[in-house]
Design a protein around this motif. Sequence first.
Motif, PDB file in Angstrom:
ATOM      1  N   TRP A   4      89.107  30.886  -8.723  1.00 24.63           N
ATOM      2  CA  TRP A   4      90.209  30.829  -9.850  1.00 24.63           C
ATOM      3  C   TRP A   4      89.574  31.427 -10.977  1.00 24.63           C
ATOM      4  O   TRP A   4      88.149  31.175 -11.354  1.00 24.63           O
ATOM      5  N   ASP A   5      90.206  32.222 -11.993  1.00 28.96           N
ATOM      6  CA  ASP A   5      89.741  32.663 -13.264  1.00 28.96           C
ATOM      7  C   ASP A   5      89.330  31.624 -14.209  1.00 28.96           C
ATOM      8  O   ASP A   5      89.968  30.494 -14.205  1.00 28.96           O
ATOM      9  N   VAL A   6      88.392  31.876 -14.717  1.00 26.05           N
ATOM     10  CA  VAL A   6      87.848  30.824 -16.016  1.00 26.05           C
ATOM     11  C   VAL A   6      88.852  30.991 -17.205  1.00 26.05           C
ATOM     12  O   VAL A   6      88.986  32.170 -17.590  1.00 26.05           O
ATOM     13  N   ASP A   7      89.341  29.986 -17.603  1.00 26.24           N
ATOM     14  CA  ASP A   7      89.800  29.896 -18.931  1.00 26.24           C
ATOM     15  C   ASP A   7      89.112  30.228 -20.311  1.00 26.24           C
ATOM     16  O   ASP A   7      88.306  29.236 -20.473  1.00 26.24           O
ATOM     17  N   PRO A   8      89.326  31.259 -20.896  1.00 24.90           N
ATOM     18  CA  PRO A   8      88.433  31.540 -21.918  1.00 24.90           C
ATOM     19  C   PRO A   8      88.386  30.605 -23.103  1.00 24.90           C
ATOM     20  O   PRO A   8      87.633  30.560 -23.764  1.00 24.90           O
ATOM     21  N   ASP A   9      89.688  29.981 -23.194  1.00 28.61           N
ATOM     22  CA  ASP A   9      89.649  28.922 -24.151  1.00 28.61           C
ATOM     23  C   ASP A   9      88.995  27.490 -23.944  1.00 28.61           C
ATOM     24  O   ASP A   9      88.961  26.739 -24.558  1.00 28.61           O
ATOM     25  N   ASP A  10      88.790  27.464 -22.502  1.00 30.87           N
ATOM     26  CA  ASP A  10      87.910  26.345 -22.073  1.00 30.87           C
ATOM     27  C   ASP A  10      86.460  26.357 -22.076  1.00 30.87           C
ATOM     28  O   ASP A  10      85.826  26.402 -21.113  1.00 30.87           O
ATOM     29  N   GLU A  11      85.905  25.976 -23.029  1.00 35.56           N
ATOM     30  CA  GLU A  11      84.379  26.224 -23.431  1.00 35.56           C
ATOM     31  C   GLU A  11      83.660  25.269 -22.511  1.00 35.56           C
ATOM     32  O   GLU A  11      82.642  25.801 -22.269  1.00 35.56           O
ATOM     33  N   VAL A  30      80.975  38.168  -5.741  1.00 34.18           N
ATOM     34  CA  VAL A  30      79.695  37.684  -5.877  1.00 34.18           C
ATOM     35  C   VAL A  30      79.331  37.771  -7.161  1.00 34.18           C
ATOM     36  O   VAL A  30      78.872  36.771  -8.040  1.00 34.18           O
ATOM     37  N   TYR A  31      79.604  39.043  -8.034  1.00 30.99           N
ATOM     38  CA  TYR A  31      79.090  39.195  -9.176  1.00 30.99           C
ATOM     39  C   TYR A  31      79.736  38.465 -10.455  1.00 30.99           C
ATOM     40  O   TYR A  31      79.510  37.933 -11.303  1.00 30.99           O
ATOM     41  N   LYS A  32      81.106  38.376 -10.079  1.00 28.59           N
ATOM     42  CA  LYS A  32      81.806  37.429 -11.048  1.00 28.59           C
ATOM     43  C   LYS A  32      81.536  36.038 -10.917  1.00 28.59           C
ATOM     44  O   LYS A  32      81.656  35.443 -12.026  1.00 28.59           O
ATOM     45  N   VAL A  33      81.290  35.337  -9.853  1.00 31.96           N
ATOM     46  CA  VAL A  33      80.762  34.103  -9.704  1.00 31.96           C
ATOM     47  C   VAL A  33      79.538  33.893 -10.274  1.00 31.96           C
ATOM     48  O   VAL A  33      79.319  32.908 -11.006  1.00 31.96           O
ATOM     49  N   GLY A  46      78.259  35.755 -12.764  1.00 30.39           N
ATOM     50  CA  GLY A  46      78.415  35.857 -14.127  1.00 30.39           C
ATOM     51  C   GLY A  46      79.359  34.902 -14.888  1.00 30.39           C
ATOM     52  O   GLY A  46      79.520  35.225 -15.961  1.00 30.39           O
ATOM     53  N   GLY A  47      79.748  34.025 -13.905  1.00 28.87           N
ATOM     54  CA  GLY A  47      80.548  32.906 -14.896  1.00 28.87           C
ATOM     55  C   GLY A  47      81.834  33.273 -14.962  1.00 28.87           C
ATOM     56  O   GLY A  47      82.688  32.651 -15.954  1.00 28.87           O
ATOM     57  N   ARG A  48      82.390  34.195 -14.465  1.00 30.64           N
ATOM     58  CA  ARG A  48      83.843  34.885 -14.728  1.00 30.64           C
ATOM     59  C   ARG A  48      84.752  34.601 -13.590  1.00 30.64           C
ATOM     60  O   ARG A  48      85.917  34.648 -13.599  1.00 30.64           O
ATOM     61  N   ARG A  49      84.395  33.629 -12.598  1.00 33.41           N
ATOM     62  CA  ARG A  49      85.128  33.270 -11.560  1.00 33.41           C
ATOM     63  C   ARG A  49      84.665  31.784 -10.830  1.00 33.41           C
ATOM     64  O   ARG A  49      83.579  31.716 -10.935  1.00 33.41           O
ATOM     65  N   ILE A  50      85.633  30.920 -10.850  1.00 39.50           N
ATOM     66  CA  ILE A  50      85.396  29.476 -10.438  1.00 39.50           C
ATOM     67  C   ILE A  50      85.301  29.740  -9.011  1.00 39.50           C
ATOM     68  O   ILE A  50      86.269  29.922  -8.170  1.00 39.50           O
ATOM     69  N   PRO A  51      84.207  29.322  -8.153  1.00 37.32           N
ATOM     70  CA  PRO A  51      83.958  29.445  -6.596  1.00 37.32           C
ATOM     71  C   PRO A  51      84.927  28.183  -6.244  1.00 37.32           C
ATOM     72  O   PRO A  51      84.740  27.207  -6.656  1.00 37.32           O
ATOM     73  N   ARG A  52      85.450  28.658  -4.894  1.00 41.57           N
ATOM     74  CA  ARG A  52      85.969  27.485  -4.332  1.00 41.57           C
ATOM     75  C   ARG A  52      85.019  26.865  -3.485  1.00 41.57           C
ATOM     76  O   ARG A  52      83.868  27.330  -3.211  1.00 41.57           O
TER      77      ARG A  52
END
Length: 293
Positions: A21-28, A66-69, A71-77
């Motif tokens: 899942w994508d990370v919500d940029p407003d969810d600090e 893998v890079y997105k996870v 890098g904190g840009r993707r929430i892993p299942r």
Amino acid sequence: MSVDEAGAARGSDGGADEPGWDVDPDDESGAAVVATVGRQIKAWREVAGMRAGEFGAAIGYGEDLVYKVEGGRRIPRPEFLDKADEVLGAGGRIAMMKEDVAEVRYPKKVRDLAKLEARAAELEAYHNHNVNGLLQTEAHMRALFASWLPAYTLDEMDRMVAARLARQSIFDRDPLPSLSFVQEEVTLRRPVGGTMVWRRQLERLLEIGQMRNVAIQVMPTHREEHPGTGGLIEVLKFPDGSAMGRSEGAFAGRPVSDPKHLRILELRCGMIRAQALSPRESLAFIERVLGET
């Protein structure tokens, strides 16, 4: 305040080839958790001497994911974390992070609402467009989300359904909260999802309506005066005496906790309950609609 109206954070690149899942940029706070999990996975991968592409192939996912996870840009299942733990020989240290990401995979508005519902001693809700999310079956949810535009991806739909189902743990709480729902008649007659899905939804309403801490009432369409024409109303009351409410037709739809504002919402809720069918009459009404379906 309501997940039915708040919706969910939507990503631009979610799909079957990129589980997560994508990370919500407003969810600090959520973003911080995901970033920490990503850094730990990267550290374990580097200790194992594996490149991102090699690691991705070993766990069955693409290098880009893998890079997105990491890098904190993707929430892993959860399955991503399980496979990563196995491949990297982490002995459960990566898999245990499933608990850390279990909540942040849901949109922040939904998490905030779920936390309020988890604390509430009383809940009063009036819905005039759809069946209240706490009362919906999974099949009904999917049919409802599938009708919204612009269209959601399957990944986004899975996320929203999971979030809404998680909120239904309110029915299993101890001590039991007092739950009062008033549904506009039209919400019980619109066959969302087709006949079989709709029949199961009506059956679910009858099941929940039998719970001793739950009252479900129907507001008939044939009412000359109706204080709920402004839209949905929700009021949550907490054990410490505080409360929070929201209405589409008052205070610009924003959540309120000021006693003066809450009195207005409670007045409307009380009048709606008084004008609606009684809980017993309402269950009989739902049974009739089910028989006609």
